[in-house]
Design an enzyme around this catalytic site. Structure first.
Site, PDB file in Angstrom:
ATOM      1  N   VAL A 123       0.848  -1.189   0.000  1.00  0.00           N
ATOM      2  CA  VAL A 123       0.000   0.000   0.000  1.00  0.00           C
ATOM      3  C   VAL A 123       0.885   1.240   0.000  1.00  0.00           C
ATOM      4  CG1 VAL A 123      -1.698   1.349   1.307  1.00  0.00           C
ATOM      5  CG2 VAL A 123      -1.900  -1.154   1.210  1.00  0.00           C
ATOM      6  N   GLY A 141       4.510   4.154   2.823  1.00  0.00           N
ATOM      7  CA  GLY A 141       4.055   2.904   2.218  1.00  0.00           C
ATOM      8  C   GLY A 141       4.215   1.777   3.218  1.00  0.00           C
ATOM      9  N   LYS A 142       3.631   0.641   2.919  1.00  0.00           N
ATOM     10  CA  LYS A 142       3.799  -0.534   3.784  1.00  0.00           C
ATOM     11  C   LYS A 142       3.410  -1.774   2.996  1.00  0.00           C
ATOM     12  CE  LYS A 142       5.133  -1.182   8.103  1.00  0.00           C
ATOM     13  NZ  LYS A 142       6.174  -0.404   8.791  1.00  0.00           N
ATOM     14  N   GLY A 143       3.999  -2.892   3.383  1.00  0.00           N
ATOM     15  CA  GLY A 143       3.673  -4.161   2.738  1.00  0.00           C
ATOM     16  C   GLY A 143       3.557  -5.267   3.753  1.00  0.00           C
TER      17      GLY A 143
END
Length: 421
Positions: free
Chosen positions: A61, A106-108
């Site tokens: 994201v 962001g992040k995953g």
């Protein structure tokens, strides 16, 4: 943990709305900031060691790129879900803004329990996931990093996979890499060091002496263990620490170097197996409720919630984890007079040194660990002072103060750029 359904992204939206109201923004001024710019969900097939195929769910994201490339970790954990990843991405946006580095958020994450996978399975999972998110990551676009369940080795696999797809070496695609692959000196301790710097800053601001002052650290992963080690080295008395297996408590203070030696002696060593005279085994719930000057929650989200907030007896809380305190708990803690330093400030040391690593990669230069730590302290000190000052000026909490600074920087950048086309 509270049994109520917890949606961390609702926490983010609520906090942003509160800050925006104080800043005098109309809803249209900041509405775009309430939504992630891009959400990618992928199904990741992996050939397991026994020859079977398992499909894992993965996410990346990008919340905001108004101030620079998206930046944020990749988490391997069985409880990963879309709302959690969205919230973590948004927290990264505001974390980068509050310390004023030129990144968005962001992040995953991948839904898996990495402790049940072999190294080969983890490598295959990582490489396939990297290939599937490759179209939206890159050193000028979105730069992943380690998070819960991932480490420097995993970042090395991501860097190599992305480089193979591009046909040339791209060290700047991730941070938190092994030193041999362009990692930064001081990166592994950076988040915990930032927590220590912030803890000492808030204690000084409150005119509380450092030496002999009591502290409790929940979580003994990378961030918690480094925080505990550095606070102990600064002269604080660590009464309690915990991990997933439970906690340890000693009225006279724990021997942190000995505990760390035990944990690191063998993979899988947990605190439940640590035995020493005068050291008592307690639960994580009991640990959070110990009487102490400083409490450092360094585990997962929603550890302090409406069901236990009234039993918290710490004078100061420094959030080393992301989102460890719910909105309802925040209000209870405030009424109790507990001073809380929010996650987007307290644990920003990791992303600050990730920024240093990225700068070194794209410029092909190398900094000494001493220089990295000096620069980290300068940025963390400046950010704390700005948050402390605005919270006093506006007569609000440090969390709201941090968001006043961060939301303004993000919204101003968005509005200065305008809405395309």
């Amino acid at each position: 943990m509270s049994t109520d359904k917890y949606n961390p992204y609702e926490n983010v939206v609520s906090t942003v709305n509160k800050a925006a109201a104080i800043l005098g923004y109309s809803h249209s001024d900041y509405e775009a900031v309430l939504y992630p710019e891009r959400e990618l969900k992928v199904s990741v097939p992996v050939c397991m060691d026994d020859g079977s195929v398992r499909v894992f769910e993965g996410y990346r994201v990008q919340h905001s790129t108004s101030r620079g490339p998206a930046k944020g970790g990749i988490r391997y954990h069985q409880n990963v879900n879309e709302d959690e990843v969205k919230a973590l991405a948004a927290w990264m946006t505001f974390k980068c803004a509050v310390v004023n580095i030129p990144y968005g958020g962001g992040k995953g994450g991948i839904v898996c329990d990495p402790t049940t996978l072999s190294e080969e399975e983890l490598r295959r999972l990582t490489r396939r996931f990297t290939a599937m998110i490759a179209p939206i990551i890159g050193p000028e676009q979105d730069i992943p990093a380690p998070d819960v369940g991932t480490n420097a080795t995993v970042m090395g696999w991501i860097m190599d996979t992305y480089s193979m797809l591009k046909g040339h070496c791209v060290p700047g695609v991730v941070t938190g890499k092994p030193l041999e692959l362009g990692g930064a000196l001081g990166r592994s301790e950076a988040t915990g060091r930032g927590v220590m710097i912030t803890s000492l800053n808030v204690l000084r601001a409150l005119q509380i002496p450092i030496s002999g002052t009591t502290a409790v650290v929940q979580g003994m992963g990378n961030v918690g263990s480094v925080s505990a080690k550095l606070l102990h080295m600064a002269g604080m008395k660590i009464l309690g620490v915990s991990d997933v297996s439970g906690g340890l408590y000693c009225e006279d203070g724990l021997d942190i170097p000995d505990i760390l030696e035990y944990i690191n002696a063998k993979r899988g060593n947990l605190l439940e197996g640590y035995e020493k005279e005068n050291v008592k085994h307690i639960t994580n719930e009991e640990l959070l409720e110990l009487e102490t000057t400083l409490l450092v929650p360094a585990a997962l989200e929603n550890q302090i919630h409406k069901d236990n907030a009234d039993r918290i007896r710490a004078k100061v809380i420094v959030e080393a984890a992301n989102g460890p305190t719910s909105i309802e708990a925040d209000e209870i803690l405030q009424k109790k007079g507990i001073v809380l330093v929010p996650d987007i400030l307290a644990n920003a040391g990791g992303v600050v040194v990730s920024y240093f690593e990225w700068v070194q990669n794209i410029q092909s230069v190398s900094w000494s660990e001493e220089h990295v730590n000096e620069q980290l302290k300068t940025i963390m000190d400046q950010a704390f002072k700005a948050v402390w000052d605005i919270s006093k000026e506006k007569e609000t909490t440090l969390r709201t103060g941090a968001y006043l600074i961060a939301v303004k920087r993000v919204v101003d950048a968005k509005n200065l750029r305008g809405i395309w086309p």
